[in-house]
Motif scaffolding. Sequence first.
Motif, PDB file in Angstrom:
ATOM      1  N   UNK A  59      56.405 -33.547  66.834  1.00 11.31           N
ATOM      2  CA  UNK A  59      55.824 -34.699  67.530  1.00 11.31           C
ATOM      3  C   UNK A  59      56.756 -35.258  68.604  1.00 11.31           C
ATOM      4  N   UNK A  60      56.158 -36.000  69.527  1.00  6.70           N
ATOM      5  CA  UNK A  60      56.913 -36.660  70.574  1.00  6.70           C
ATOM      6  C   UNK A  60      57.447 -37.988  70.040  1.00  6.70           C
ATOM      7  N   UNK A  61      58.692 -38.312  70.354  1.00  7.24           N
ATOM      8  CA  UNK A  61      59.327 -39.543  69.903  1.00  7.24           C
ATOM      9  C   UNK A  61      59.324 -40.557  71.043  1.00  7.24           C
ATOM     10  N   UNK A  62      58.686 -41.721  70.869  1.00  8.69           N
ATOM     11  CA  UNK A  62      58.721 -42.735  71.930  1.00  8.69           C
ATOM     12  C   UNK A  62      60.032 -43.521  71.885  1.00  8.69           C
ATOM     13  N   UNK A  63      60.607 -43.775  73.048  1.00  4.25           N
ATOM     14  CA  UNK A  63      61.824 -44.569  73.170  1.00  4.25           C
ATOM     15  C   UNK A  63      61.585 -45.597  74.271  1.00  4.25           C
ATOM     16  N   UNK A  64      61.789 -46.876  73.949  1.00  7.32           N
ATOM     17  CA  UNK A  64      61.670 -47.918  74.961  1.00  7.32           C
ATOM     18  C   UNK A  64      63.051 -48.488  75.220  1.00  7.32           C
ATOM     19  N   UNK A  65      63.358 -48.712  76.458  1.00 10.01           N
ATOM     20  CA  UNK A  65      64.648 -49.268  76.856  1.00 10.01           C
ATOM     21  C   UNK A  65      64.452 -49.918  78.219  1.00 10.01           C
TER      22      UNK A  65
ATOM     23  N   UNK B 116      51.503 -35.617  62.546  1.00  8.37           N
ATOM     24  CA  UNK B 116      50.681 -34.459  62.913  1.00  8.37           C
ATOM     25  C   UNK B 116      49.201 -34.750  62.691  1.00  8.37           C
ATOM     26  N   UNK B 117      48.374 -34.196  63.567  1.00 14.46           N
ATOM     27  CA  UNK B 117      46.919 -34.357  63.462  1.00 14.46           C
ATOM     28  C   UNK B 117      46.325 -33.037  62.983  1.00 14.46           C
ATOM     29  N   UNK B 118      45.547 -33.114  61.946  1.00 12.87           N
ATOM     30  CA  UNK B 118      44.912 -31.911  61.420  1.00 12.87           C
ATOM     31  C   UNK B 118      43.604 -31.672  62.154  1.00 12.87           C
ATOM     32  N   UNK B 119      43.450 -30.455  62.648  1.00 11.77           N
ATOM     33  CA  UNK B 119      42.281 -30.080  63.429  1.00 11.77           C
ATOM     34  C   UNK B 119      41.536 -29.004  62.659  1.00 11.77           C
ATOM     35  N   UNK B 120      40.214 -29.147  62.605  1.00 16.30           N
ATOM     36  CA  UNK B 120      39.398 -28.176  61.880  1.00 16.30           C
ATOM     37  C   UNK B 120      39.471 -26.819  62.568  1.00 16.30           C
ATOM     38  N   UNK B 121      39.675 -25.779  61.799  1.00 17.35           N
ATOM     39  CA  UNK B 121      39.727 -24.425  62.338  1.00 17.35           C
ATOM     40  C   UNK B 121      41.142 -23.945  62.621  1.00 17.35           C
ATOM     41  N   UNK B 122      42.142 -24.769  62.442  1.00 18.03           N
ATOM     42  CA  UNK B 122      43.540 -24.375  62.670  1.00 18.03           C
ATOM     43  C   UNK B 122      44.298 -24.416  61.354  1.00 18.03           C
ATOM     44  N   UNK B 123      45.208 -23.471  61.165  1.00 20.47           N
ATOM     45  CA  UNK B 123      46.011 -23.452  59.944  1.00 20.47           C
ATOM     46  C   UNK B 123      47.172 -24.433  60.010  1.00 20.47           C
TER      47      UNK B 123
END
Length: 172
Positions: free
Chosen positions: A83-89, A69-76
């Motif tokens: 999050x999105x999970x990357x899958x390579x195949x 997760x990315x913390x953004x100023x002004x958001x609780x």
Amino acid sequence: MKPTTRGTLAAVLTGVAAAVGAAVAAPAVAAETVPVPVPLDGVESALNMQTPRITGQLPVPMPGSPEGPRYVEGRLLPDRALPQLPVTAGLPGADVRTPLPHVLGDGFDHLGVGAPAADLRTLTPGLSLDTPLTAPNPDNFGLPEPKLPQVAVLTPLLQTVPGANVVMGAGA
């Protein structure tokens, strides 16, 4: 033993031998694709005719690590709460080569279709949301102010470049 029983038994034994040989030859953990031969040698000898050669490749999906997760100023709540999970195949591959008999003459030509396994990159859907309150406001005695809640669905991603080759030539 009848010829049909012998042919069926030969086809089954050939299939078992090919499966055991493929399992011993290439472990699935070390490879990106697992070869899958289709054994038709028993059918060829039982029917006394040339059969197509068919092999395939099955991809082994490899999950990646999601971005935190990315913390953004002004958001609780942090951005990308789920999050999105990357899958390579890869996409499955196939190689088919079939004999084409000459109409006049004794020889054979062949027709082949090769579709190699293609790389595939995906991202699962994600979710980003924010609460209906702002961060504490010093002008309002440290109390949060109401605001509209925010919800966003992060779209899934699918990237690949498949390809195939069709060939025709002399020889079986």
